[in-house]
Design a protein around this motif. Structure first.
Motif, PDB file in Angstrom:
ATOM      1  N   ILE A   9       0.860  -1.173   0.000  1.00 27.94           N
ATOM      2  CA  ILE A   9       0.000   0.000   0.000  1.00 27.94           C
ATOM      3  C   ILE A   9       0.901   1.228   0.000  1.00 27.94           C
ATOM      4  CG2 ILE A   9      -1.743   1.263   1.277  1.00 27.94           C
ATOM      5  CD1 ILE A   9      -2.594  -1.452   2.461  1.00 27.94           C
ATOM      6  N   PHE A  10       0.747   2.070  -1.014  1.00 29.49           N
ATOM      7  CA  PHE A  10       1.557   3.268  -1.158  1.00 29.49           C
ATOM      8  C   PHE A  10       0.810   4.270  -2.018  1.00 29.49           C
ATOM      9  CE2 PHE A  10       4.304   5.769  -3.929  1.00 29.49           C
ATOM     10  CZ  PHE A  10       5.110   6.423  -3.004  1.00 29.49           C
ATOM     11  N   SER A  11       0.910   5.529  -1.638  1.00 25.68           N
ATOM     12  CA  SER A  11       0.422   6.590  -2.514  1.00 25.68           C
ATOM     13  C   SER A  11       1.242   7.840  -2.267  1.00 25.68           C
ATOM     14  CB  SER A  11      -1.069   6.865  -2.313  1.00 25.68           C
ATOM     15  OG  SER A  11      -1.286   7.503  -1.086  1.00 25.68           O
ATOM     16  N   ALA A  12       1.367   8.646  -3.308  1.00 29.95           N
ATOM     17  CA  ALA A  12       2.049   9.933  -3.209  1.00 29.95           C
ATOM     18  C   ALA A  12       1.303  10.912  -4.104  1.00 29.95           C
ATOM     19  CB  ALA A  12       3.504   9.814  -3.648  1.00 29.95           C
ATOM     20  N   VAL A  23       4.188  17.191  -1.163  1.00 32.42           N
ATOM     21  CA  VAL A  23       3.963  15.788  -1.512  1.00 32.42           C
ATOM     22  C   VAL A  23       3.470  15.074  -0.262  1.00 32.42           C
ATOM     23  CG1 VAL A  23       4.973  13.671  -2.432  1.00 32.42           C
ATOM     24  CG2 VAL A  23       5.833  15.909  -3.198  1.00 32.42           C
ATOM     25  N   VAL A  24       2.263  14.528  -0.350  1.00 32.56           N
ATOM     26  CA  VAL A  24       1.681  13.771   0.755  1.00 32.56           C
ATOM     27  C   VAL A  24       1.843  12.295   0.421  1.00 32.56           C
ATOM     28  CG1 VAL A  24      -0.405  13.295   2.092  1.00 32.56           C
ATOM     29  CG2 VAL A  24       0.039  15.621   1.245  1.00 32.56           C
ATOM     30  N   VAL A  25       2.581  11.599   1.283  1.00 31.57           N
ATOM     31  CA  VAL A  25       2.896  10.187   1.070  1.00 31.57           C
ATOM     32  C   VAL A  25       2.210   9.369   2.144  1.00 31.57           C
ATOM     33  CG1 VAL A  25       4.762   8.493   0.865  1.00 31.57           C
ATOM     34  CG2 VAL A  25       5.137  10.861   0.122  1.00 31.57           C
ATOM     35  N   SER A  26       1.654   8.228   1.745  1.00 27.65           N
ATOM     36  CA  SER A  26       1.058   7.327   2.729  1.00 27.65           C
ATOM     37  C   SER A  26       1.445   5.893   2.422  1.00 27.65           C
ATOM     38  CB  SER A  26      -0.468   7.468   2.754  1.00 27.65           C
ATOM     39  OG  SER A  26      -1.019   7.055   1.538  1.00 27.65           O
ATOM     40  N   GLY A  27       1.385   5.070   3.457  1.00 31.17           N
ATOM     41  CA  GLY A  27       1.680   3.649   3.303  1.00 31.17           C
ATOM     42  C   GLY A  27       3.142   3.334   3.529  1.00 31.17           C
ATOM     43  N   GLU A  28       3.643   2.392   2.749  1.00 31.87           N
ATOM     44  CA  GLU A  28       4.998   1.875   2.912  1.00 31.87           C
ATOM     45  C   GLU A  28       5.926   2.450   1.862  1.00 31.87           C
ATOM     46  OE1 GLU A  28       4.724  -2.395   2.857  1.00 31.87           O
ATOM     47  OE2 GLU A  28       3.396  -2.428   4.591  1.00 31.87           O
ATOM     48  N   VAL A  29       7.033   3.039   2.323  1.00 30.87           N
ATOM     49  CA  VAL A  29       8.055   3.523   1.401  1.00 30.87           C
ATOM     50  C   VAL A  29       9.242   2.586   1.535  1.00 30.87           C
ATOM     51  CG1 VAL A  29       9.407   5.480   0.612  1.00 30.87           C
ATOM     52  CG2 VAL A  29       7.240   5.888   1.792  1.00 30.87           C
ATOM     53  N   ASP A  30       9.455   1.802   0.491  1.00 27.95           N
ATOM     54  CA  ASP A  30      10.508   0.799   0.497  1.00 27.95           C
ATOM     55  C   ASP A  30      11.182   0.770  -0.873  1.00 27.95           C
ATOM     56  OD1 ASP A  30       8.732  -0.574  -1.164  1.00 27.95           O
ATOM     57  OD2 ASP A  30       8.042  -1.906   0.424  1.00 27.95           O
ATOM     58  N   MET A  31      11.963  -0.268  -1.128  1.00 20.67           N
ATOM     59  CA  MET A  31      12.714  -0.310  -2.386  1.00 20.67           C
ATOM     60  C   MET A  31      11.815  -0.316  -3.621  1.00 20.67           C
ATOM     61  SD  MET A  31      14.247  -4.183  -2.329  1.00 20.67           S
ATOM     62  CE  MET A  31      14.872  -4.157  -3.988  1.00 20.67           C
ATOM     63  N   SER A  32      10.562  -0.728  -3.482  1.00 19.30           N
ATOM     64  CA  SER A  32       9.669  -0.733  -4.637  1.00 19.30           C
ATOM     65  C   SER A  32       8.898   0.576  -4.811  1.00 19.30           C
ATOM     66  CB  SER A  32       8.690  -1.914  -4.549  1.00 19.30           C
ATOM     67  OG  SER A  32       7.807  -1.740  -3.464  1.00 19.30           O
ATOM     68  N   ASP A  35      11.457   5.293  -5.271  1.00 19.52           N
ATOM     69  CA  ASP A  35      11.660   6.088  -6.484  1.00 19.52           C
ATOM     70  C   ASP A  35      10.397   6.847  -6.861  1.00 19.52           C
ATOM     71  OD1 ASP A  35      14.330   5.460  -6.777  1.00 19.52           O
ATOM     72  OD2 ASP A  35      13.968   3.819  -8.183  1.00 19.52           O
ATOM     73  N   SER A  36       9.234   6.278  -6.580  1.00 19.64           N
ATOM     74  CA  SER A  36       7.974   6.978  -6.848  1.00 19.64           C
ATOM     75  C   SER A  36       7.827   8.192  -5.940  1.00 19.64           C
ATOM     76  CB  SER A  36       6.786   6.043  -6.669  1.00 19.64           C
ATOM     77  OG  SER A  36       6.829   5.004  -7.622  1.00 19.64           O
ATOM     78  N   MET A  37       8.235   8.058  -4.682  1.00 15.56           N
ATOM     79  CA  MET A  37       8.213   9.196  -3.768  1.00 15.56           C
ATOM     80  C   MET A  37       9.144  10.284  -4.281  1.00 15.56           C
ATOM     81  SD  MET A  37       9.269   9.469   0.286  1.00 15.56           S
ATOM     82  CE  MET A  37      11.036   9.294  -0.023  1.00 15.56           C
ATOM     83  N   PHE A  38      10.346   9.898  -4.692  1.00 14.84           N
ATOM     84  CA  PHE A  38      11.315  10.857  -5.211  1.00 14.84           C
ATOM     85  C   PHE A  38      10.765  11.561  -6.453  1.00 14.84           C
ATOM     86  CE2 PHE A  38      14.892  12.061  -7.894  1.00 14.84           C
ATOM     87  CZ  PHE A  38      15.678  12.778  -7.011  1.00 14.84           C
ATOM     88  N   THR A  57       3.778   4.312   7.144  1.00 14.95           N
ATOM     89  CA  THR A  57       3.809   3.271   8.165  1.00 14.95           C
ATOM     90  C   THR A  57       5.095   2.454   8.163  1.00 14.95           C
ATOM     91  OG1 THR A  57       2.682   1.762   6.649  1.00 14.95           O
ATOM     92  CG2 THR A  57       1.302   3.036   8.180  1.00 14.95           C
ATOM     93  N   PHE A  58       5.864   2.545   7.074  1.00 18.32           N
ATOM     94  CA  PHE A  58       7.109   1.782   6.956  1.00 18.32           C
ATOM     95  C   PHE A  58       8.071   2.601   6.111  1.00 18.32           C
ATOM     96  CE2 PHE A  58       9.918  -1.261   4.819  1.00 18.32           C
ATOM     97  CZ  PHE A  58      10.380  -1.989   5.896  1.00 18.32           C
ATOM     98  N   PHE A  59       9.347   2.654   6.521  1.00 22.90           N
ATOM     99  CA  PHE A  59      10.345   3.488   5.860  1.00 22.90           C
ATOM    100  C   PHE A  59      11.672   2.757   5.951  1.00 22.90           C
ATOM    101  CE2 PHE A  59      12.620   7.637   5.385  1.00 22.90           C
ATOM    102  CZ  PHE A  59      11.823   8.225   4.427  1.00 22.90           C
ATOM    103  N   ASP A  60      12.215   2.306   4.816  1.00 22.35           N
ATOM    104  CA  ASP A  60      13.430   1.502   4.869  1.00 22.35           C
ATOM    105  C   ASP A  60      14.633   2.256   4.311  1.00 22.35           C
ATOM    106  OD1 ASP A  60      13.299   1.344   2.089  1.00 22.35           O
ATOM    107  OD2 ASP A  60      13.065  -0.828   2.023  1.00 22.35           O
TER     108      ASP A  60
END
Length: 105
Positions: A9-12, A23-32, A35-38, A57-60
């Motif tokens: 689950i991810f949105s930006a 930029v409002v980000v929600s969910g999990e920011v991980d290796m997948s 780059d979308s957040m960036f 909720t998750f940040f790696d």
């Protein structure tokens, strides 16, 4: 739980005011998704960014790397609003004292 079948689950979403992007980000920011957040924060003509991570909720480590790239791209004009989870990860990684990180209050 079978992680292969778990849907990430991810949105930006990005809004702009002049040359400043929020930029409002929600969910999990991980290796997948890092780059979308960036990419959401680096639109053409953007001079500064507020990155609202309060719903993350998750940040790696890939997310940390994307955040460092944003800080390098927007020196002095990046503001990060962390969720408790993100703040903890940044604290552990030694980044909690960065000037772009909004203090919890």
């Amino acid at each position: 739980m079978d992680q292969d079948s778990a849907e990430t689950i991810f949105s930006a979403s990005t809004s702009t005011d002049g040359d400043r992007a929020t930029v409002v980000v929600s969910g999990e920011v991980d290796m997948s998704t890092a780059d979308s957040m960036f990419a959401a924060a680096t639109g053409e003509g953007t001079g500064g960014v507020t990155l609202d991570l309060r719903a993350v909720t998750f940040f790696d480590s890939a997310a940390i790397h994307a955040l460092i790239r944003l800080a390098e791209r927007y020196p002095g004009t990046l503001e990060v609003i962390p969720s408790p989870q993100v703040h903890r990860v940044l604290d552990i990684s030694g980044l909690a004292g960065q000037p772009w990180l909004r203090r919890r209050g």
